[in-house]
Scaffold this motif. Structure first.
Motif, PDB file in Angstrom:
ATOM      1  N   GLY A   9       0.776  -1.238   0.000  1.00 19.96           N
ATOM      2  CA  GLY A   9       0.000   0.000   0.000  1.00 19.96           C
ATOM      3  C   GLY A   9       0.803   1.283   0.000  1.00 19.96           C
ATOM      4  N   VAL A  10       2.142   1.190  -0.024  1.00 17.68           N
ATOM      5  CA  VAL A  10       2.967   2.402  -0.058  1.00 17.68           C
ATOM      6  C   VAL A  10       3.933   2.308  -1.241  1.00 17.68           C
ATOM      7  CG1 VAL A  10       2.850   2.975   2.393  1.00 17.68           C
ATOM      8  CG2 VAL A  10       4.561   1.350   1.608  1.00 17.68           C
ATOM      9  N   THR A  11       4.241   3.455  -1.821  1.00 18.94           N
ATOM     10  CA  THR A  11       5.111   3.494  -2.995  1.00 18.94           C
ATOM     11  C   THR A  11       6.284   4.426  -2.740  1.00 18.94           C
ATOM     12  OG1 THR A  11       3.294   3.037  -4.512  1.00 18.94           O
ATOM     13  CG2 THR A  11       5.233   4.088  -5.440  1.00 18.94           C
ATOM     14  N   PHE A  12       7.491   3.911  -2.937  1.00 18.47           N
ATOM     15  CA  PHE A  12       8.710   4.713  -2.865  1.00 18.47           C
ATOM     16  C   PHE A  12       9.416   4.572  -4.213  1.00 18.47           C
ATOM     17  CE2 PHE A  12       8.019   2.897   1.448  1.00 18.47           C
ATOM     18  CZ  PHE A  12       7.592   4.063   2.065  1.00 18.47           C
ATOM     19  N   PRO A  13       9.917   5.669  -4.773  1.00 17.57           N
ATOM     20  CA  PRO A  13      10.372   5.649  -6.162  1.00 17.57           C
ATOM     21  C   PRO A  13      11.606   4.814  -6.450  1.00 17.57           C
ATOM     22  CG  PRO A  13      10.718   7.811  -5.171  1.00 17.57           C
ATOM     23  CD  PRO A  13       9.904   7.032  -4.212  1.00 17.57           C
ATOM     24  N   SER A  14      12.577   4.742  -5.526  1.00 23.46           N
ATOM     25  CA  SER A  14      13.834   4.063  -5.855  1.00 23.46           C
ATOM     26  C   SER A  14      14.435   3.450  -4.597  1.00 23.46           C
ATOM     27  CB  SER A  14      14.813   5.062  -6.493  1.00 23.46           C
ATOM     28  OG  SER A  14      16.023   4.421  -6.834  1.00 23.46           O
ATOM     29  N   VAL A  15      14.113   2.192  -4.340  1.00 22.63           N
ATOM     30  CA  VAL A  15      14.614   1.531  -3.132  1.00 22.63           C
ATOM     31  C   VAL A  15      15.136   0.127  -3.438  1.00 22.63           C
ATOM     32  CG1 VAL A  15      13.054   2.763  -1.552  1.00 22.63           C
ATOM     33  CG2 VAL A  15      12.334   0.575  -2.520  1.00 22.63           C
ATOM     34  N   ASP A  16      16.107  -0.310  -2.628  1.00 23.14           N
ATOM     35  CA  ASP A  16      16.444  -1.717  -2.501  1.00 23.14           C
ATOM     36  C   ASP A  16      15.763  -2.220  -1.238  1.00 23.14           C
ATOM     37  OD1 ASP A  16      18.041  -1.948  -4.768  1.00 23.14           O
ATOM     38  OD2 ASP A  16      19.874  -1.366  -3.705  1.00 23.14           O
TER      39      ASP A  16
ATOM     40  N   ALA B 226       2.568 -14.508   1.108  1.00 21.63           N
ATOM     41  CA  ALA B 226       1.947 -13.257   0.653  1.00 21.63           C
ATOM     42  C   ALA B 226       2.752 -12.051   1.113  1.00 21.63           C
ATOM     43  CB  ALA B 226       0.510 -13.168   1.167  1.00 21.63           C
ATOM     44  N   ALA B 227       3.210 -12.075   2.378  1.00 25.69           N
ATOM     45  CA  ALA B 227       3.986 -10.950   2.906  1.00 25.69           C
ATOM     46  C   ALA B 227       5.286 -10.775   2.130  1.00 25.69           C
ATOM     47  CB  ALA B 227       4.278 -11.168   4.390  1.00 25.69           C
ATOM     48  N   LEU B 228       5.972 -11.879   1.824  1.00 26.25           N
ATOM     49  CA  LEU B 228       7.244 -11.792   1.099  1.00 26.25           C
ATOM     50  C   LEU B 228       7.051 -11.281  -0.326  1.00 26.25           C
ATOM     51  CD1 LEU B 228       8.971 -15.065   2.369  1.00 26.25           C
ATOM     52  CD2 LEU B 228       9.605 -12.710   2.942  1.00 26.25           C
ATOM     53  N   ILE B 229       5.953 -11.688  -0.979  1.00 25.23           N
ATOM     54  CA  ILE B 229       5.660 -11.192  -2.326  1.00 25.23           C
ATOM     55  C   ILE B 229       5.395  -9.689  -2.286  1.00 25.23           C
ATOM     56  CG2 ILE B 229       3.975 -11.243  -4.223  1.00 25.23           C
ATOM     57  CD1 ILE B 229       3.651 -14.263  -3.646  1.00 25.23           C
ATOM     58  N   GLN B 230       4.603  -9.267  -1.307  1.00 20.60           N
ATOM     59  CA  GLN B 230       4.286  -7.848  -1.176  1.00 20.60           C
ATOM     60  C   GLN B 230       5.527  -7.025  -0.847  1.00 20.60           C
ATOM     61  OE1 GLN B 230       1.536  -6.236  -1.780  1.00 20.60           O
ATOM     62  NE2 GLN B 230      -0.077  -7.779  -1.821  1.00 20.60           N
ATOM     63  N   ILE B 231       6.363  -7.542   0.034  1.00 22.54           N
ATOM     64  CA  ILE B 231       7.601  -6.844   0.400  1.00 22.54           C
ATOM     65  C   ILE B 231       8.498  -6.680  -0.826  1.00 22.54           C
ATOM     66  CG2 ILE B 231       9.779  -7.139   1.659  1.00 22.54           C
ATOM     67  CD1 ILE B 231       8.049  -8.303   3.984  1.00 22.54           C
ATOM     68  N   ALA B 232       8.650  -7.763  -1.600  1.00 22.03           N
ATOM     69  CA  ALA B 232       9.448  -7.693  -2.827  1.00 22.03           C
ATOM     70  C   ALA B 232       8.880  -6.663  -3.789  1.00 22.03           C
ATOM     71  CB  ALA B 232       9.499  -9.069  -3.492  1.00 22.03           C
ATOM     72  N   GLY B 233       7.566  -6.480  -3.746  1.00 23.87           N
ATOM     73  CA  GLY B 233       6.892  -5.532  -4.634  1.00 23.87           C
ATOM     74  C   GLY B 233       7.139  -4.082  -4.316  1.00 23.87           C
ATOM     75  N   ARG B 234       7.849  -3.789  -3.201  1.00 22.31           N
ATOM     76  CA  ARG B 234       8.195  -2.387  -2.903  1.00 22.31           C
ATOM     77  C   ARG B 234       9.313  -1.895  -3.814  1.00 22.31           C
ATOM     78  NH1 ARG B 234       3.961  -1.426  -2.060  1.00 22.31           N
ATOM     79  NH2 ARG B 234       3.529  -3.626  -2.330  1.00 22.31           N
ATOM     80  N   ALA B 235      10.093  -2.807  -4.384  1.00 20.07           N
ATOM     81  CA  ALA B 235      11.235  -2.416  -5.232  1.00 20.07           C
ATOM     82  C   ALA B 235      10.802  -2.260  -6.685  1.00 20.07           C
ATOM     83  CB  ALA B 235      12.345  -3.463  -5.131  1.00 20.07           C
ATOM     84  N   GLY B 236      11.469  -1.376  -7.390  1.00 16.33           N
ATOM     85  CA  GLY B 236      11.263  -1.225  -8.830  1.00 16.33           C
ATOM     86  C   GLY B 236       9.912  -0.695  -9.245  1.00 16.33           C
ATOM     87  N   ARG B 237       9.310   0.167  -8.439  1.00 20.26           N
ATOM     88  CA  ARG B 237       7.949   0.639  -8.737  1.00 20.26           C
ATOM     89  C   ARG B 237       7.933   1.873  -9.639  1.00 20.26           C
ATOM     90  NH1 ARG B 237       4.169  -1.815  -5.193  1.00 20.26           N
ATOM     91  NH2 ARG B 237       2.648  -0.153  -5.507  1.00 20.26           N
ATOM     92  N   SER B 238       9.082   2.499  -9.829  1.00 19.33           N
ATOM     93  CA  SER B 238       9.136   3.726 -10.625  1.00 19.33           C
ATOM     94  C   SER B 238       9.612   3.434 -12.045  1.00 19.33           C
ATOM     95  CB  SER B 238      10.074   4.735  -9.962  1.00 19.33           C
ATOM     96  OG  SER B 238      10.384   5.795 -10.835  1.00 19.33           O
TER      97      SER B 238
END
Length: 376
Positions: free
Chosen positions: A307-314, A328-340
């Motif tokens: 539910g949160v988006t950060f532009p450039s993170v590892d 599910a948690a690990l998939i979602q956590i991995a989804g924080r990277a590469g969103r921009s």
């Protein structure tokens, strides 16, 4: 609602149903949808137009689920329907409110969550945590449940009860998720639940596949709140040292204490290091500072898994084998990277002292999503 005892009475309105406004052209967003987003949006519009009982949008992390909703919400407003967007977490409500309001600038929208300034819940569009739906009775024509698989919704029977009670008898329920639970996957397999699948992120790049990194001394190091040596080794060799770093840990105690060790370590190349968790009074402020790049490294619990988006993170998960981190948690956590679109990759590291089924399944699911999206 405050404290409610069994001897107290609760009341609901049983008068004439209100007439909600029928808007001619309420959508003020003029962005472009990708082909996958357009297909999902078209099916959503069809579900509302034809009053389907349920419809699920299965979209990978970063696919742009919010934008897919706009045309469906527009149709609902044109038809004079009342709409609720519900999500299990207050952070997501706070993030959604300005985005939905920007897309429908002339429509009154209220956001309800614990501690929110708005209290009434009288608008035609309500964005709320699922807990807040206990306040409503047969109120909504369209119920959109974001992150249907998130804690605590799938663990607390009270919340689905509240959602069903808040819907009108003849209503359409829309589910949004990147990681549907077993019951929904079974319904999809048995063709009992209408759905659409969005396997590609809005920028057209694949999901980052997590890397497993073994650390035999991990438990001992974390017990004394020491920075794991395996983490430091990865940090020295990471692909892009300009990215911010988001570190997930399994407990609040670890989140608070590992920060001190990180700050003391002179080899760690970050100026501002902090932690955030569910009991942190400065939680909202810290998340905004991280988004504005005023914090370089943020240690967090699972509150930021979705539910949160950060532009450039590892992203690094310390002790990825902990029971807190399910598939599910690990998939979602991995989804924080590469969103921009400017930085569509990002590294994801699962630091562990022994592989778990959750880790293996999460990586398999991400690879499968990428394959469905046409990536090798």
């Amino acid at each position: 609602m405050g404290r409610v005892m069994e001897c107290e009475s609760l009341y609901y309105y049983a008068g004439i149903a209100p007439d909600w406004t029928s808007y001619e052209s309420p959508l003020t967003w003029n962005g472009e949808l990708t082909p996958y987003q357009k297909e999902a949006s078209h099916q959503l519009v069809q579900a509302i137009q034809e009053s389907w009982k349920e419809f699920l949008i299965w979209a990978v992390c970063g696919a742009g689920k919010t934008e897919m909703l706009f045309q469906g919400i527009e149709l609902g407003l044109k038809l004079g329907k009342r709409i609720c967007i519900a999500t299990p977490r207050a952070d997501v409500v706070r993030e959604l409110k300005p985005r939905i309001q920007q897309a429908f600038q002339d429509v009154p929208i209220q956001a309800l969550y614990g501690g929110s300034e708005e209290k009434e819940g009288s608008s035609q569009i309500i964005i709320a945590t699922t807990h807040q739906l206990l306040r409503f009775y047969k109120s909504f024509d369209i119920m959109i449940i974001d992150e249907i698989d998130a804690f605590p919704y799938h663990k607390d029977a009270t919340l689905p009860f509240a959602v069903n009670r808040a819907k009108k008898t003849n209503s359409t329920t829309i589910y949004l998720t990147a990681t549907p639970r077993k019951e929904h996957r079974l319904q999809i397999a048995l063709k009992q639940l209408a759905h659409t699948y969005v396997p590609v992120r809005y920028h057209g790049k694949p999901l980052p596949v997590p890397q497993l990194k073994m650390s035999f001394s991990l438990k001992k190091e974390l017990k004394w709140y020491n920075v794991p040596k395996a983490f430091l080794q990865w940090l020295r060799n990471r692909d892009n040292d300009k990215r911010q770093l988001l570190i997930f840990v399994p407990s609040i105690l670890l989140a608070e204490n590992i920060v001190s060790s990180l700050k003391k370590d002179s080899t760690i190349p970050f100026q501002v290091i902090d932690s955030v968790h569910s009991e942190d009074e400065q939680r909202m402020d810290k998340i905004e500072k991280f988004r504005r790049r005023e914090i370089d490294l943020l240690v967090t619990t699972t509150i930021l898994e979705r539910g949160v988006t950060f532009p450039s993170v590892d992203v690094v998960v310390l002790d990825a084998g902990h029971s807190v981190f399910d598939e599910a948690a690990l998939i979602q956590i991995a989804g924080r990277a590469g969103r921009s679109a400017d930085d569509p990759t990002g590294e994801v590291i699962f630091l562990h002292d022994g592989k778990t089924d959750a880790m293996v399944k999460a990586i398999h699911s991400i690879k499968l999503m990428n394959k469905k999206g046409g990536f090798k």
